[in-house]
Design a protein around this motif. Structure first.
Motif, short mmCIF file in Angstrom:
data_model
loop_
_atom_site.label_atom_id
_atom_site.label_comp_id
_atom_site.label_asym_id
_atom_site.label_seq_id
_atom_site.Cartn_x
_atom_site.Cartn_y
_atom_site.Cartn_z
N THR A 56 -17.88 -5.29 -8.81
CA THR A 56 -17.61 -4.84 -7.43
C THR A 56 -17.92 -5.93 -6.51
N ALA A 78 -12.23 0.36 -12.63
CA ALA A 78 -11.41 0.66 -11.35
C ALA A 78 -10.43 -0.59 -11.06
N ARG A 96 -6.08 7.69 -0.74
CA ARG A 96 -6.32 6.37 -0.37
C ARG A 96 -5.66 6.16 1.22
N HIS A 133 -1.56 7.52 -5.15
CA HIS A 133 -2.89 7.83 -4.49
C HIS A 133 -2.84 8.26 -3.20
N ALA A 161 0.96 -1.18 -0.09
CA ALA A 161 0.03 -0.17 0.17
C ALA A 161 0.82 1.39 0.04
N CYS A 171 1.63 2.31 -3.38
CA CYS A 171 0.22 3.01 -4.22
C CYS A 171 0.11 4.22 -3.55
N TYR A 172 0.31 4.53 -2.29
CA TYR A 172 -0.05 5.83 -1.91
C TYR A 172 0.87 6.80 -2.17
N MET A 194 -4.00 -7.57 4.49
CA MET A 194 -4.38 -7.73 3.15
C MET A 194 -3.77 -6.44 2.79
N SER A 195 -3.93 -6.46 1.36
CA SER A 195 -3.24 -5.19 0.57
C SER A 195 -4.41 -4.87 -0.40
N CYS A 201 -8.14 -6.41 -3.64
CA CYS A 201 -9.33 -6.10 -4.56
C CYS A 201 -8.86 -5.48 -5.98
N HIS A 202 -7.78 -4.99 -6.17
CA HIS A 202 -7.44 -4.35 -7.30
C HIS A 202 -6.24 -5.22 -8.06
N LEU A 221 -5.52 -2.93 6.11
CA LEU A 221 -4.21 -2.70 5.20
C LEU A 221 -3.18 -2.37 6.18
N THR A 232 -20.99 -1.01 -2.63
CA THR A 232 -20.56 0.25 -2.37
C THR A 232 -21.51 1.24 -2.21
N PRO A 288 -14.83 0.90 0.74
CA PRO A 288 -14.15 -0.26 0.82
C PRO A 288 -12.63 0.41 1.34
N HIS A 289 -12.54 1.51 1.14
CA HIS A 289 -11.24 2.24 1.49
C HIS A 289 -11.40 2.76 2.81
N HIS A 305 -10.39 -1.49 6.02
CA HIS A 305 -10.00 -2.78 5.89
C HIS A 305 -8.62 -2.75 6.23
C1 HEC Z 1 -11.73 -4.37 -0.11
C2 HEC Z 1 -11.52 -3.80 -1.66
C3 HEC Z 1 -10.69 -2.89 -1.74
C4 HEC Z 1 -9.44 -2.66 -1.19
C5 HEC Z 1 -8.83 -3.25 0.01
C6 HEC Z 1 -9.04 -1.38 -2.00
N1 HEC Z 1 -9.76 -0.95 -2.82
FE1 HEC Z 1 -9.69 0.54 -4.22
N2 HEC Z 1 -11.74 0.58 -5.07
C7 HEC Z 1 -12.30 -0.55 -4.64
C8 HEC Z 1 -13.69 -0.82 -5.17
C9 HEC Z 1 -14.76 -1.82 -5.27
C10 HEC Z 1 -13.59 0.40 -6.00
C11 HEC Z 1 -14.49 1.05 -6.99
C12 HEC Z 1 -15.23 1.88 -6.13
C13 HEC Z 1 -16.13 2.65 -6.87
O1 HEC Z 1 -16.74 2.30 -7.85
O2 HEC Z 1 -17.07 3.68 -5.86
C14 HEC Z 1 -12.11 1.15 -5.84
C15 HEC Z 1 -11.68 2.21 -6.60
C16 HEC Z 1 -10.42 2.76 -6.37
C17 HEC Z 1 -9.82 3.70 -7.07
C18 HEC Z 1 -10.29 4.56 -8.07
C19 HEC Z 1 -11.76 5.26 -7.68
C20 HEC Z 1 -11.22 6.36 -6.81
O3 HEC Z 1 -12.21 6.47 -5.75
O4 HEC Z 1 -10.25 7.24 -7.09
C21 HEC Z 1 -8.41 3.78 -6.78
C22 HEC Z 1 -7.43 5.00 -7.29
C23 HEC Z 1 -8.12 2.85 -5.84
N3 HEC Z 1 -9.50 1.89 -5.58
C24 HEC Z 1 -7.04 2.81 -5.12
C25 HEC Z 1 -6.74 1.83 -4.07
C26 HEC Z 1 -5.48 1.48 -3.43
C27 HEC Z 1 -4.15 2.29 -3.61
C28 HEC Z 1 -5.82 0.68 -2.56
C29 HEC Z 1 -4.82 0.14 -1.40
C30 HEC Z 1 -4.25 1.41 -0.59
C31 HEC Z 1 -7.07 0.13 -2.47
N4 HEC Z 1 -7.77 0.74 -3.51
C32 HEC Z 1 -7.60 -0.89 -1.77
C33 HEC Z 1 -11.91 -1.83 -3.64
C34 HEC Z 1 -10.98 -1.77 -2.88
#
Ligand code: HEC
Ligand code: HEC
Ligand code: HEC
Ligand code: HEC
Ligand code: HEC
Ligand code: HEC
Ligand code: HEC
Ligand code: HEC
Ligand code: HEC
Ligand code: HEC
Length: 310
Positions: free
Chosen positions: A210, A203, A171, A168, A161, A164-165, A188-189, A193-194, A183, A237, A242-243, A181
Motif C-alpha cells: 500500500t 487488492a 466506491r 463496485h 471510474a 468500475c462503479y 486521476m483514476s 492505485c489499482h 476522481l 490506511t 484512500p477512497h 482523491h
Molecule cells: C489513492 C489510491 C486508490 C485509489 C485512487 C483507489 N483505490 Fe481502491 N484501494 C486502495 C487501497 C490502498 C486498497 C486496500 C485498502 C485496504 O487494504 O484497506 C484498496 C482497496 C480496494 C478494493 C478492495 C477492498 C474493498 O474495500 O472492497 C476495491 C474493490 C477497490 N479498492 C476499488 C477501487 C475503485 C473501483 C476505485 C476507483 C473508483 C479505487 N479503488 C480507487 C487504493 C486506492
C-alpha cells in the motif's frame, strides 16, 4: 486462440472503408467455418452505427498487421469466431448458428470470450493476470472494455471510474464523501492505485505494498525521517481511507479519536476523553487536538522532533 492457417489470401476492397480483406479460410476439419468475404459478409446484415463504431478504433487499423483488420487477419471473426454458418443463417436444432457473443444477451462462456482476446493480448496482460481477483471471479475483458465504441470508457482518466462503479458501487459513494482523491474531477483514476488486470497484492495494487503505491505521488511521505511515526511507515490506511471519507484529509476518524485509537488512555494524551464535560475544555482535545502540538504526524527531521512536535 489458435488461428487456422490461411491457405489463400485475396485482397479485396472493403465496403468503402478501403480495407484489405483476408480470405475465407476453409476449415480442414470441417468444423466451424469462416465467412466467405470477412467483414463484407457480416456488414451485409450488421451495419448499424453501434457496430460500425469499431472502424474508428485502433482495432480497425488496416496498417497494423497484428490487428484484426491487418492484412491476412480474420477481421470481425478474429473476435467473434468462425461465422460462416451464422452468416449463411444455417439452423441447428431449430436455432440460428451462433458466433461468439459478448453482449448481455446469451453471451458465450467467459473462457471463450476471453480466449478470443488473449490470442492477441496474452503478452500484454502481465503474469499476475491469472489468479487476480477479476480473473478469479471470471470477469470478462468485455465487461470492462468496449470494443465497438470509438472511446473505450475504461481507458479514459475521467470516465474509467464510472465503469468500475458498475460493479463496485460502494466506491462511488466513497468518492462522493466530503474528502476524496480527485476522481470526480478527472484528475486521476482508479488505475493510479489499482492494476485491474491483476497484481501480486490481494487488492490489486500497482505496487508491492500500500505504502509504495502511495509514494508514487506522495514521495515526501516516504522519508527517511530522523523520527519516524511507526504507523506511517507501516500502512497509510491505518489513518487514511484512500477512497474518501467525511473527515478532513480523508482520515478514518477525527484527529483526537484517531490518535487515541492507538495511544494509551493513561498520561496526558487522553486526558478527559471520557470524563464527563471536561473533554470540551481540554487543550489536548480542542480543535485539531493532538495535532496542535504533534503537528509532524508523518515523521520529523528536527533534531528535537522525537515527539513529532516540530
Ligand atoms: C489513492 C489510491 C486508490 C485509489 C485512487 C483507489 N483505490 Fe481502491 N484501494 C486502495 C487501497 C490502498 C486498497 C486496500 C485498502 C485496504 O487494504 O484497506 C484498496 C482497496 C480496494 C478494493 C478492495 C477492498 C474493498 O474495500 O472492497 C476495491 C474493490 C477497490 N479498492 C476499488 C477501487 C475503485 C473501483 C476505485 C476507483 C473508483 C479505487 N479503488 C480507487 C487504493 C486506492
Ligand atoms: C444474413 C444476415 C447475417 C449475416 C451475414 C451475419 N449475421 Fe450476425 N446476426 C444475424 C441475425 C438475424 C442475428 C440475431 C440472431 C440471434 O440473436 O440469434 C445476428 C446476431 C449476431 C450477433 C449477436 C448480436 C447480439 O446482439 O448479441 C453477433 C455478434 C453477430 N451476429 C455477428 C456476426 C458476424 C461477426 C458476422 C460475419 C461473420 C455476422 N454476424 C453475419 C444476421 C446475420
Ligand atoms: C476486437 C474484437 C472485435 C472485433 C474485431 C469485432 N467485434 Fe463485434 N463485438 C466485440 C465485443 C467485445 C462486443 C460486445 C459489445 C462491445 O464491447 O462494444 C461486440 C458486439 C458486437 C455485436 C452486438 C452489438 C451489440 O450492441 O450488442 C455485433 C452485431 C457485432 N459485434 C458485430 C461485429 C462485426 C460485424 C464486426 C466486424 C465489422 C465485429 N463485430 C468486429 C468484439 C469485436
Ligand atoms: C487479431 C488480434 C487482436 C484481437 C483478437 C484483439 N485485439 Fe485488442 N488490440 C490488438 C492490437 C494490434 C491493438 C493495438 C495495440 C497498439 O496499438 O499497441 C489492440 C488494442 C487493444 C486495446 C487498447 C486500445 C486503445 O485504444 O489503446 C484494448 C483495450 C484491447 N485491444 C482489448 C481487446 C479485447 C478486450 C479483445 C477481445 C474482445 C481484443 N482486444 C481482441 C489486437 C487484437
Ligand atoms: C476490471 C476491468 C478490466 C478488465 C476485466 C480487463 N481490463 Fe484491460 N484495461 C483496463 C484498464 C483500466 C486499462 C487501462 C490501464 C491503465 O490505465 O493503466 C486496461 C488496458 C488494457 C489494454 C491496453 C494496453 C495496456 O496494457 O495498457 C489492453 C490491450 C487490455 N486492457 C486488454 C484486456 C484484455 C485482453 C482483457 C481480458 C483478458 C482485459 N483487458 C480485461 C481494465 C480492464
Ligand atoms: C463486471 C464487474 C466488475 C467490474 C466492471 C470491475 N470489477 Fe473489480 N471486482 C469485481 C469482482 C466480482 C471482484 C471480486 C469480488 C470482490 O472483491 O468484490 C472484484 C475485485 C476487485 C478488486 C480487489 C478486491 C479485493 O477484495 O481484493 C479491486 C481492487 C477491483 N476489483 C478494482 C476494480 C477497478 C479499478 C475496476 C475498474 C477499472 C473494476 N474493479 C471493475 C467485479 C468488477
Ligand atoms: C496517482 C497519484 C496518487 C496516488 C497513487 C495517491 N495519491 Fe493521494 N493524492 C493525489 C492527488 C492528485 C491529491 C489531491 C492533491 C490536491 O488536491 O492538491 C491527493 C491527495 C491526498 C490526500 C490529501 C487529501 C486532503 O484532503 O488534503 C491524502 C491524505 C492522500 N492523498 C493519501 C493517499 C494515500 C494514503 C495513498 C495510497 C493509498 C495515495 N494518496 C495515493 C494523488 C495520488
Ligand atoms: C498516524 C496517522 C497517519 C498515518 C499512518 C498517515 N497519515 Fe497522512 N495525515 C494524517 C493526519 C492527521 C493528517 C492531517 C494533517 C493536518 O491536518 O495537518 C494527514 C494528512 C495527509 C496528507 C495531506 C496533507 C499533507 O501533509 O500533505 C497527505 C497527502 C497524507 N497525509 C498522506 C499520507 C501518506 C501517503 C501516508 C502513508 C505513507 C500517510 N499519510 C500516513 C495522519 C496520518
Ligand atoms: C495505528 C496506530 C497509531 C495511530 C492511529 C497513531 N499512532 Fe502515534 N504512534 C504509534 C506507535 C506504534 C508509535 C511508536 C510508539 C513507540 O515507539 O513507543 C507512535 C508514536 C507516536 C509519538 C511519539 C511517541 C514517543 O514516545 O516518541 C507521538 C507523539 C505520536 N505517536 C502521536 C500521534 C498522534 C498525534 C496521532 C494522531 C494524529 C497518532 N500518534 C496516531 C501508533 C499510532
Ligand atoms: C498542548 C500540547 C499537546 C497536546 C495538545 C498533545 N500533546 Fe502529546 N505531548 C506533548 C508534549 C510536550 C509531550 C512530550 C512529553 C515529554 O517529552 O515528556 C507529549 C508526548 C506525547 C507522547 C509520547 C509519550 C509520552 O507520554 O511522553 C504521545 C504518544 C503523545 N504525546 C500523544 C498525544 C495524543 C494522542 C494527543 C491527543 C489526544 C496529544 N499527545 C496531545 C504535548 C501535547
Amino acid at each position: 486462440m489458435t488461428r487456422p492457417s490461411l491457405p489463400l489470401l485475396v485482397a479485396l476492397a472493403c465496403c468503402g472503408a478501403g480495407l484489405p480483406l483476408a480470405s475465407a479460410p476453409q476449415s480442414a476439419a470441417g468444423a466451424a467455418e469462416y465467412s466467405p468475404a470477412g467483414a463484407d459478409t457480416c456488414l451485409m446484415c450488421h451495419s448499424n452505427d453501434a457496430v460500425l463504431g469499431i472502424f474508428r478504433t485502433r482495432h480497425a487499423m488496416p496498417s497494423d498487421p497484428r490487428g484484426p483488420f491487418g492484412h491476412g487477419q480474420l477481421q470481425c471473426e478474429s473476435c467473434h469466431g468462425p461465422g460462416g454458418a451464422h452468416a449463411g443463417m444455417q439452423q441447428f436444432d431449430g436455432q440460428m448458428a451462433q458466433v461468439i457473443r459478448f453482449g448481455r444477451e446469451r453471451p458465450a462462456p467467459v473462457e471463450t470470450r476471453n480466449a478470443a482476446c488473449l490470442g492477441c493480448h496474452d503478452a500484454d496482460m502481465g503474469f499476475a493476470t491469472h489468479g487476480g481477483a477479476h480473473d478469479d471471479n471470471r470477469i470478462a475483458c468485455a465487461s470492462c472494455h468496449q470494443l465497438h465504441s470509438p472511446t473505450d470508457a475504461v481507458l479514459g482518466r475521467s470516465t474509467q471510474a464510472g465503469k468500475c462503479y458498475e460493479c463496485h458501487a460502494q466506491r462511488r459513494s466513497d468518492s462522493l464523501k466530503a474528502y476524496s482523491h480527485p476522481l470526480r474531477e478527472g484528475k486521476m483514476s482508479c488505475s493510479g492505485c489499482h492494476a485491474p488486470h491483476g497484481a501480486t497484492t490481494e487488492a490489486l495494487l500497482v505496487r508491492q505494498t500500500t505504502n509504495d503505491t502511495c509514494y508514487q505521488c506522495h514521495a515526501e511521505k516516504r522519508g527517511p525521517f530522523l523520527w519516524e511515526h511507526a504507523p506511517v511507515a507501516e500502512d497509510c490506511t491505518s489513518c487514511h481511507d484512500p477512497h474518501g471519507s467525511n473527515q478532513p484529509g480523508m482520515l478514518v476518524r477525527r484527529a483526537p479519536l484517531l490518535c487515541q485509537s492507538c495511544h494509551s488512555q493513561s498520561g496526558h494524551p487522553s486526558v478527559a476523553q471520557d470524563a464527563g464535560g471536561l473533554a470540551g475544555n481540554s487543550p489536548y482535545l480542542l480543535a485539531q487536538g493532538c495535532l496542535n502540538c504533534h503537528s509532524q504526524v508523518h515523521g520529523s527531521n528536527h533534531p528535537s522532533g522525537s515527539k513529532l512536535m516540530r
